[in-house]
Structure formats: structure tokens, C-alpha cells
Scaffold this motif. Structure first.
Motif, PDB file in Angstrom:
ATOM      1  N   UNK A  10     -56.231 -47.606  24.141  1.00 34.08           N
ATOM      2  CA  UNK A  10     -55.584 -46.293  24.090  1.00 34.08           C
ATOM      3  C   UNK A  10     -55.979 -45.502  25.327  1.00 34.08           C
ATOM      4  N   UNK A  11     -54.948 -45.097  26.081  1.00 34.42           N
ATOM      5  CA  UNK A  11     -55.136 -44.248  27.258  1.00 34.42           C
ATOM      6  C   UNK A  11     -54.608 -42.859  26.935  1.00 34.42           C
ATOM      7  N   UNK A  12     -54.899 -41.905  27.789  1.00 33.80           N
ATOM      8  CA  UNK A  12     -54.447 -40.523  27.597  1.00 33.80           C
ATOM      9  C   UNK A  12     -52.919 -40.470  27.517  1.00 33.80           C
ATOM     10  N   UNK A  13     -52.435 -39.563  26.684  1.00 25.06           N
ATOM     11  CA  UNK A  13     -50.996 -39.320  26.580  1.00 25.06           C
ATOM     12  C   UNK A  13     -50.744 -37.840  26.859  1.00 25.06           C
ATOM     13  N   UNK A  14     -49.509 -37.514  27.078  1.00 20.85           N
ATOM     14  CA  UNK A  14     -49.131 -36.122  27.341  1.00 20.85           C
ATOM     15  C   UNK A  14     -49.369 -35.270  26.103  1.00 20.85           C
ATOM     16  N   UNK A  15     -49.788 -34.036  26.310  1.00 23.69           N
ATOM     17  CA  UNK A  15     -49.952 -33.095  25.209  1.00 23.69           C
ATOM     18  C   UNK A  15     -48.599 -32.890  24.536  1.00 23.69           C
ATOM     19  N   UNK A  16     -48.587 -32.922  23.227  1.00 20.53           N
ATOM     20  CA  UNK A  16     -47.352 -32.729  22.476  1.00 20.53           C
ATOM     21  C   UNK A  16     -46.576 -33.995  22.208  1.00 20.53           C
ATOM     22  N   UNK A  17     -47.044 -35.133  22.722  1.00 24.76           N
ATOM     23  CA  UNK A  17     -46.354 -36.399  22.467  1.00 24.76           C
ATOM     24  C   UNK A  17     -46.403 -36.696  20.971  1.00 24.76           C
ATOM     25  N   UNK A  18     -45.308 -37.220  20.428  1.00 21.33           N
ATOM     26  CA  UNK A  18     -45.253 -37.525  18.997  1.00 21.33           C
ATOM     27  C   UNK A  18     -45.963 -38.846  18.719  1.00 21.33           C
ATOM     28  N   UNK A  19     -46.386 -39.018  17.474  1.00 21.77           N
ATOM     29  CA  UNK A  19     -47.079 -40.233  17.046  1.00 21.77           C
ATOM     30  C   UNK A  19     -46.167 -41.436  17.228  1.00 21.77           C
ATOM     31  N   UNK A  20     -46.739 -42.507  17.755  1.00 20.36           N
ATOM     32  CA  UNK A  20     -45.969 -43.723  17.955  1.00 20.36           C
ATOM     33  C   UNK A  20     -46.862 -44.927  18.131  1.00 20.36           C
ATOM     34  N   UNK A  21     -46.278 -46.051  18.549  1.00 18.12           N
ATOM     35  CA  UNK A  21     -47.035 -47.306  18.639  1.00 18.12           C
ATOM     36  C   UNK A  21     -48.131 -47.309  19.693  1.00 18.12           C
ATOM     37  N   UNK A  22     -48.095 -46.374  20.643  1.00 20.29           N
ATOM     38  CA  UNK A  22     -49.155 -46.294  21.650  1.00 20.29           C
ATOM     39  C   UNK A  22     -50.379 -45.544  21.147  1.00 20.29           C
ATOM     40  N   UNK A  23     -50.289 -44.953  19.961  1.00 21.99           N
ATOM     41  CA  UNK A  23     -51.440 -44.312  19.337  1.00 21.99           C
ATOM     42  C   UNK A  23     -52.193 -45.345  18.503  1.00 21.99           C
ATOM     43  N   UNK A  24     -53.473 -45.117  18.280  1.00 18.25           N
ATOM     44  CA  UNK A  24     -54.275 -46.042  17.477  1.00 18.25           C
ATOM     45  C   UNK A  24     -53.694 -46.143  16.072  1.00 18.25           C
ATOM     46  N   UNK A  25     -53.403 -47.361  15.660  1.00 21.78           N
ATOM     47  CA  UNK A  25     -52.888 -47.643  14.321  1.00 21.78           C
ATOM     48  C   UNK A  25     -54.098 -47.929  13.430  1.00 21.78           C
ATOM     49  N   UNK A  26     -54.526 -46.909  12.704  1.00 22.62           N
ATOM     50  CA  UNK A  26     -55.803 -46.960  11.995  1.00 22.62           C
ATOM     51  C   UNK A  26     -55.667 -47.429  10.553  1.00 22.62           C
ATOM     52  N   UNK A  27     -56.702 -48.120  10.079  1.00 27.54           N
ATOM     53  CA  UNK A  27     -56.838 -48.505   8.669  1.00 27.54           C
ATOM     54  C   UNK A  27     -58.210 -48.010   8.224  1.00 27.54           C
ATOM     55  N   UNK A  28     -58.220 -46.830   7.622  1.00 26.06           N
ATOM     56  CA  UNK A  28     -59.469 -46.195   7.181  1.00 26.06           C
ATOM     57  C   UNK A  28     -59.366 -45.760   5.719  1.00 26.06           C
ATOM     58  N   UNK A  29     -58.528 -46.453   4.929  1.00 30.77           N
ATOM     59  CA  UNK A  29     -58.244 -46.037   3.556  1.00 30.77           C
ATOM     60  C   UNK A  29     -59.177 -46.645   2.517  1.00 30.77           C
ATOM     61  N   UNK A  30     -60.212 -47.386   2.953  1.00 26.94           N
ATOM     62  CA  UNK A  30     -61.153 -48.019   2.014  1.00 26.94           C
ATOM     63  C   UNK A  30     -62.454 -47.222   1.841  1.00 26.94           C
ATOM     64  N   UNK A  31     -62.441 -45.976   2.309  1.00 23.58           N
ATOM     65  CA  UNK A  31     -63.640 -45.159   2.205  1.00 23.58           C
ATOM     66  C   UNK A  31     -63.491 -43.865   2.969  1.00 23.58           C
ATOM     67  N   UNK A  32     -64.599 -43.239   3.265  1.00 22.01           N
ATOM     68  CA  UNK A  32     -64.625 -41.965   3.981  1.00 22.01           C
ATOM     69  C   UNK A  32     -64.754 -42.248   5.471  1.00 22.01           C
ATOM     70  N   UNK A  33     -63.782 -41.816   6.293  1.00 26.62           N
ATOM     71  CA  UNK A  33     -63.910 -42.019   7.737  1.00 26.62           C
ATOM     72  C   UNK A  33     -65.133 -41.300   8.304  1.00 26.62           C
ATOM     73  N   UNK A  34     -65.729 -41.915   9.303  1.00 30.74           N
ATOM     74  CA  UNK A  34     -66.876 -41.333   9.994  1.00 30.74           C
ATOM     75  C   UNK A  34     -66.596 -41.373  11.498  1.00 30.74           C
ATOM     76  N   UNK A  35     -66.600 -40.204  12.127  1.00 27.49           N
ATOM     77  CA  UNK A  35     -66.408 -40.087  13.569  1.00 27.49           C
ATOM     78  C   UNK A  35     -67.676 -39.481  14.121  1.00 27.49           C
ATOM     79  N   UNK A  36     -68.366 -40.201  15.015  1.00 25.53           N
ATOM     80  CA  UNK A  36     -69.653 -39.732  15.485  1.00 25.53           C
ATOM     81  C   UNK A  36     -69.924 -40.228  16.896  1.00 25.53           C
TER      82      UNK A  36
END
Length: 163
Positions: free
Chosen positions: A25-51
Motif C-alpha cells: 500500500x502506497x500513499x493515495x490522494x486525499x478523498x480517494x474512495x475505497x477500492x482494491x488499492x486499499x488494504x483488504x483487511x480481515x479483522x473480524x475474529x477479534x478486537x483489532x489492535x493498531x500500535x
């Protein structure tokens, strides 16, 4: 019996070359809509942790490779520091195939998203430390940490060499 050391030449990362393992994933323009170049995340098996985690110098040698079967994982370095990561594609086998382990050079202007089940060793680097941001589940390191000891399994360790 002494284990053998195999060299992995780390190739520069691109979205195409990293696709079997996840996304770059590289930088995208501000305001760009969600699409395939965004991280396709699977975090539904628990509580996400960003640290932010400070990793001490690991060098470029490894003898263990790990995967997470419940979630994707995102990693990126802070302060624009480059780093190395070894990976093997996800699969049903209890360990990765040695000939499928590869390595990438990752610049400090992007992050990687590891697909669920992608084997990985690293981040690796030669500086004293690098701070990384990490997105996974809150208990990933306690309950979703499937590790293969490459010395026990294959009598081999790897050293990553940048191109």
C-alpha cells in the motif's frame, strides 16, 4: 549435525511481485474512495489492535517463520526507514515449502498487508532499531502464532541479502 545456511536475495517490492503474499500500500490522494488499492483487511475474529512497536536489530538471519490464521496483518516502518521481510504463500500445509520462501526489500514510503496465513520472518534490518506500526488482532501474538522452526524441520536457516 550442523545446519546449512541458504541465501535469499531480497527483491524490490512491487504490488505485482508481492500479490501472492498480500498487498503493498502506497500513499493515495486525499478523498480517494475505497477500492482494491486499499488494504483488504480481515479483522473480524477479534478486537483489532493498531500500535507502534520498537524492534531491536534482528540482522538478516532467521531460522523461524510464522503465520497468522485468524487475521491479516499490516506492517510499516516509521521515519521512512527501509527494511526486509521473508515470506512464503499461505497454504494448508503445516510448514512452508523451502523453495517458496522469498524475500523483499521494503522502502519506508509504503506498508505491507500480509494475507491470512502468509508465512513471514521479519522485519529484518541492520540498524540498531526501527519503530513499526502494526495492525493485527489484540491477541494475535498469544493465540494465533503458528511458527515453523526451519532448523528442526529442514536443518536450514536463511540469511537475507539485499539486491
Amino acid at each position: 549435525m550442523q545446519c546449512s545456511t541458504q541465501q535469499l536475495i531480497a527483491q524490490p517490492i512491487t504490488p505485482e511481485t508481492f500479490q501472492p503474499y498480500g498487498q503493498v500500500i502506497f500513499a493515495s490522494e486525499d478523498g480517494a474512495v475505497y477500492g482494491p488499492d486499499n488494504a483488504q483487511l480481515h479483522l473480524d475474529q477479534g478486537i483489532p489492535r493498531f500500535y507502534i512497536v520498537r524492534l531491536e536489530k534482528l540482522g538478516r538471519r532467521f531460522s523461524r517463520i510464522t503465520r497468522h490464521l485468524k487475521c491479516t496483518q499490516c506492517l510499516g516502518s516509521l521515519a521512512g526507514k527501509p527494511w526486509l521481510m521473508a515470506v512464503a504463500p499461505p497454504g494448508d500445509a503445516a510448514q512452508p515449502a523451502l523453495d517458496q520462501i522469498t524475500a523483499f526489500q521494503i522502502p519506508g514510503d509504503c506498508f505491507i498487508k500480509l494475507e491470512v496465513g502468509t508465512w513471514h520472518a521479519g522485519p529484518h534490518f541492520d540498524t540498531d532499531f526501527i519503530d513499526f506500526y502494526n495492525l493485527e488482532l489484540s491477541d494475535t501474538n498469544q493465540v494465533d502464532h503458528d511458527t515453523c522452526n526451519l532448523i528442526n524441520q529442514y536443518n536450514v536457516e536463511f540469511i537475507i541479502t539485499p539486491m
